[in-house]
Design a protein around this motif. Sequence first.
Motif, PDB file in Angstrom:
ATOM      1  N   ASP A   1       0.827  -1.206   0.000  1.00 40.48           N
ATOM      2  CA  ASP A   1       0.000   0.000   0.000  1.00 40.48           C
ATOM      3  C   ASP A   1       0.863   1.259   0.000  1.00 40.48           C
ATOM      4  OD1 ASP A   1      -2.297  -1.513  -0.023  1.00 40.48           O
ATOM      5  OD2 ASP A   1      -2.753  -1.226   2.108  1.00 40.48           O
ATOM      6  N   THR A   2       1.974   1.204   0.717  1.00 42.48           N
ATOM      7  CA  THR A   2       2.884   2.355   0.755  1.00 42.48           C
ATOM      8  C   THR A   2       3.465   2.636  -0.618  1.00 42.48           C
ATOM      9  OG1 THR A   2       3.463   1.945   3.075  1.00 42.48           O
ATOM     10  CG2 THR A   2       4.995   3.281   1.780  1.00 42.48           C
ATOM     11  N   GLN A   3       3.861   1.584  -1.322  1.00 40.26           N
ATOM     12  CA  GLN A   3       4.408   1.756  -2.672  1.00 40.26           C
ATOM     13  C   GLN A   3       3.356   2.311  -3.633  1.00 40.26           C
ATOM     14  OE1 GLN A   3       5.766  -2.343  -2.983  1.00 40.26           O
ATOM     15  NE2 GLN A   3       7.911  -1.675  -3.011  1.00 40.26           N
ATOM     16  N   ILE A   4       2.128   1.846  -3.503  1.00 45.80           N
ATOM     17  CA  ILE A   4       1.050   2.358  -4.347  1.00 45.80           C
ATOM     18  C   ILE A   4       0.811   3.830  -4.055  1.00 45.80           C
ATOM     19  CG2 ILE A   4      -1.431   2.228  -4.830  1.00 45.80           C
ATOM     20  CD1 ILE A   4       0.174   0.015  -6.152  1.00 45.80           C
ATOM     21  N   ASP A   5       0.829   4.184  -2.794  1.00 46.16           N
ATOM     22  CA  ASP A   5       0.618   5.583  -2.411  1.00 46.16           C
ATOM     23  C   ASP A   5       1.721   6.475  -2.968  1.00 46.16           C
ATOM     24  OD1 ASP A   5      -0.756   7.681  -0.784  1.00 46.16           O
ATOM     25  OD2 ASP A   5       1.155   7.689   0.296  1.00 46.16           O
ATOM     26  N   LEU A   6       2.967   6.018  -2.880  1.00 50.29           N
ATOM     27  CA  LEU A   6       4.083   6.803  -3.414  1.00 50.29           C
ATOM     28  C   LEU A   6       3.971   6.951  -4.929  1.00 50.29           C
ATOM     29  CD1 LEU A   6       7.045   5.370  -1.304  1.00 50.29           C
ATOM     30  CD2 LEU A   6       6.101   7.685  -1.171  1.00 50.29           C
ATOM     31  N   ALA A   7       3.598   5.865  -5.612  1.00 52.46           N
ATOM     32  CA  ALA A   7       3.439   5.927  -7.068  1.00 52.46           C
ATOM     33  C   ALA A   7       2.318   6.874  -7.455  1.00 52.46           C
ATOM     34  CB  ALA A   7       3.172   4.528  -7.624  1.00 52.46           C
ATOM     35  N   LEU A   8       1.221   6.836  -6.720  1.00 52.53           N
ATOM     36  CA  LEU A   8       0.103   7.738  -7.020  1.00 52.53           C
ATOM     37  C   LEU A   8       0.496   9.195  -6.827  1.00 52.53           C
ATOM     38  CD1 LEU A   8      -3.122   6.067  -5.570  1.00 52.53           C
ATOM     39  CD2 LEU A   8      -2.765   6.875  -7.913  1.00 52.53           C
ATOM     40  N   ARG A   9       1.217   9.477  -5.764  1.00 56.86           N
ATOM     41  CA  ARG A   9       1.650  10.862  -5.540  1.00 56.86           C
ATOM     42  C   ARG A   9       2.570  11.330  -6.660  1.00 56.86           C
ATOM     43  NH1 ARG A   9       4.052  11.392   0.243  1.00 56.86           N
ATOM     44  NH2 ARG A   9       3.925   9.131   0.387  1.00 56.86           N
ATOM     45  N   SER A  10       3.453  10.442  -7.096  1.00 52.25           N
ATOM     46  CA  SER A  10       4.343  10.788  -8.207  1.00 52.25           C
ATOM     47  C   SER A  10       3.543  11.032  -9.477  1.00 52.25           C
ATOM     48  CB  SER A  10       5.358   9.659  -8.434  1.00 52.25           C
ATOM     49  OG  SER A  10       6.193   9.499  -7.318  1.00 52.25           O
ATOM     50  N   ALA A  11       2.561  10.164  -9.739  1.00 56.67           N
ATOM     51  CA  ALA A  11       1.732  10.310 -10.936  1.00 56.67           C
ATOM     52  C   ALA A  11       0.976  11.636 -10.916  1.00 56.67           C
ATOM     53  CB  ALA A  11       0.758   9.144 -11.037  1.00 56.67           C
ATOM     54  N   ARG A  12       0.382  11.956  -9.792  1.00 56.34           N
ATOM     55  CA  ARG A  12      -0.419  13.184  -9.702  1.00 56.34           C
ATOM     56  C   ARG A  12       0.458  14.423  -9.785  1.00 56.34           C
ATOM     57  NH1 ARG A  12      -4.138  10.467  -4.949  1.00 56.34           N
ATOM     58  NH2 ARG A  12      -5.499   9.274  -6.369  1.00 56.34           N
ATOM     59  N   THR A  13       1.656  14.343  -9.212  1.00 58.46           N
ATOM     60  CA  THR A  13       2.598  15.456  -9.342  1.00 58.46           C
ATOM     61  C   THR A  13       2.960  15.690 -10.799  1.00 58.46           C
ATOM     62  OG1 THR A  13       3.549  15.142  -7.132  1.00 58.46           O
ATOM     63  CG2 THR A  13       4.938  16.245  -8.775  1.00 58.46           C
ATOM     64  N   SER A  14       3.248  14.599 -11.514  1.00 59.22           N
ATOM     65  CA  SER A  14       3.670  14.734 -12.911  1.00 59.22           C
ATOM     66  C   SER A  14       2.528  15.251 -13.782  1.00 59.22           C
ATOM     67  CB  SER A  14       4.211  13.409 -13.446  1.00 59.22           C
ATOM     68  OG  SER A  14       3.217  12.417 -13.506  1.00 59.22           O
ATOM     69  N   VAL A  15       1.307  14.783 -13.533  1.00 55.39           N
ATOM     70  CA  VAL A  15       0.161  15.244 -14.332  1.00 55.39           C
ATOM     71  C   VAL A  15      -0.094  16.724 -14.088  1.00 55.39           C
ATOM     72  CG1 VAL A  15      -2.341  15.059 -14.610  1.00 55.39           C
ATOM     73  CG2 VAL A  15      -0.954  12.993 -14.511  1.00 55.39           C
ATOM     74  N   SER A  16      -0.073  17.143 -12.824  1.00 57.15           N
ATOM     75  CA  SER A  16      -0.307  18.552 -12.508  1.00 57.15           C
ATOM     76  C   SER A  16       0.771  19.442 -13.128  1.00 57.15           C
ATOM     77  CB  SER A  16      -0.321  18.735 -10.984  1.00 57.15           C
ATOM     78  OG  SER A  16      -0.444  20.097 -10.637  1.00 57.15           O
ATOM     79  N   ALA A  17       2.021  19.021 -13.025  1.00 58.84           N
ATOM     80  CA  ALA A  17       3.116  19.817 -13.583  1.00 58.84           C
ATOM     81  C   ALA A  17       3.041  19.866 -15.098  1.00 58.84           C
ATOM     82  CB  ALA A  17       4.458  19.244 -13.135  1.00 58.84           C
ATOM     83  N   PHE A  18       2.687  18.734 -15.717  1.00 59.13           N
ATOM     84  CA  PHE A  18       2.536  18.692 -17.171  1.00 59.13           C
ATOM     85  C   PHE A  18       1.457  19.676 -17.617  1.00 59.13           C
ATOM     86  CE2 PHE A  18       0.580  17.192 -21.066  1.00 59.13           C
ATOM     87  CZ  PHE A  18       1.656  16.817 -21.853  1.00 59.13           C
ATOM     88  N   SER A  19       0.320  19.687 -16.922  1.00 59.36           N
ATOM     89  CA  SER A  19      -0.785  20.570 -17.285  1.00 59.36           C
ATOM     90  C   SER A  19      -0.376  22.035 -17.168  1.00 59.36           C
ATOM     91  CB  SER A  19      -2.000  20.286 -16.394  1.00 59.36           C
ATOM     92  OG  SER A  19      -2.465  18.972 -16.580  1.00 59.36           O
ATOM     93  N   THR A  20       0.338  22.352 -16.110  1.00 57.31           N
ATOM     94  CA  THR A  20       0.756  23.742 -15.905  1.00 57.31           C
ATOM     95  C   THR A  20       1.783  24.168 -16.942  1.00 57.31           C
ATOM     96  OG1 THR A  20       0.368  23.499 -13.526  1.00 57.31           O
ATOM     97  CG2 THR A  20       1.678  25.384 -14.237  1.00 57.31           C
ATOM     98  N   ALA A  21       2.749  23.305 -17.211  1.00 59.01           N
ATOM     99  CA  ALA A  21       3.768  23.628 -18.222  1.00 59.01           C
ATOM    100  C   ALA A  21       3.134  23.801 -19.595  1.00 59.01           C
ATOM    101  CB  ALA A  21       4.831  22.531 -18.267  1.00 59.01           C
TER     102      ALA A  21
END
Length: 235
Positions: free
Chosen positions: A16-36
């Motif tokens: 569950d911890t690994q899934i949570d870390l992956a999700l946070r990374s995914a959401r960070t990348s999507v948000s940054a991609f959208s802003t850029a």
Amino acid sequence: MTASSHLRQHWRAASDTQIDLALRSARTSVSAFSTATAEHGSLIQNWIAGREVLEFEHYPPDDLVDVRKGSQFYYHSHRDGDQEHGHLHLFWHATATGRRRYLKPGQPRWNRTEPTHLFAISLDARGLPVGLFTVNQWVTDGHWFDAATTMDCVDRFGMGEMEGYEHSCNWLTGFVRLYRPLINELLIRRDGRMRRRSSLAKALQDRTLEVLSLTPIDWAADIDALEAESVRRGN
């Protein structure tokens, strides 16, 4: 395309911890991609800034280098393909033993042969990631490490919020963390291919061997699969 079967299998077995870390990374990348994309038109435009894209030239011209973290990348275009507009080469500055290389005050920034190549990311004309691949040593120079040591470097790769490139750097950092399992698999395949050669030293300089392992990706589908795994667990 569909989500990577390798990633789905990895996430199915992950904690569950690994899934949570992956999700946070995914959401960070999507948000940054959208802003850029909103600010510059695309990730690619953030790096090329309206310049004409010349074959093999680096964008930005001096690369982006995080001296504190030892990470570096640049964008360029030189391969024909239906999907790829160009690709990012990612590096981590290491000694010959795979440890972090630090600079002393007054020294030149980097010698071109010292950054160690990790892997590359193919982007389409919209700036969307569409593939991952590894290359032979002669392509970028630098030290050559086995998959395990290279993954240690990948795990330490990260780009700080460099002025003017904050969002594309955040996208890249999150993207690398999200795709860690697939990057590891690509590096293992790369090493397996080189082990079939009688001489590693000769193979590393063989100009007929350029791309050593590659895989197409569907970024959106992979994130959807990760989200679905999180929902399945009731997270």
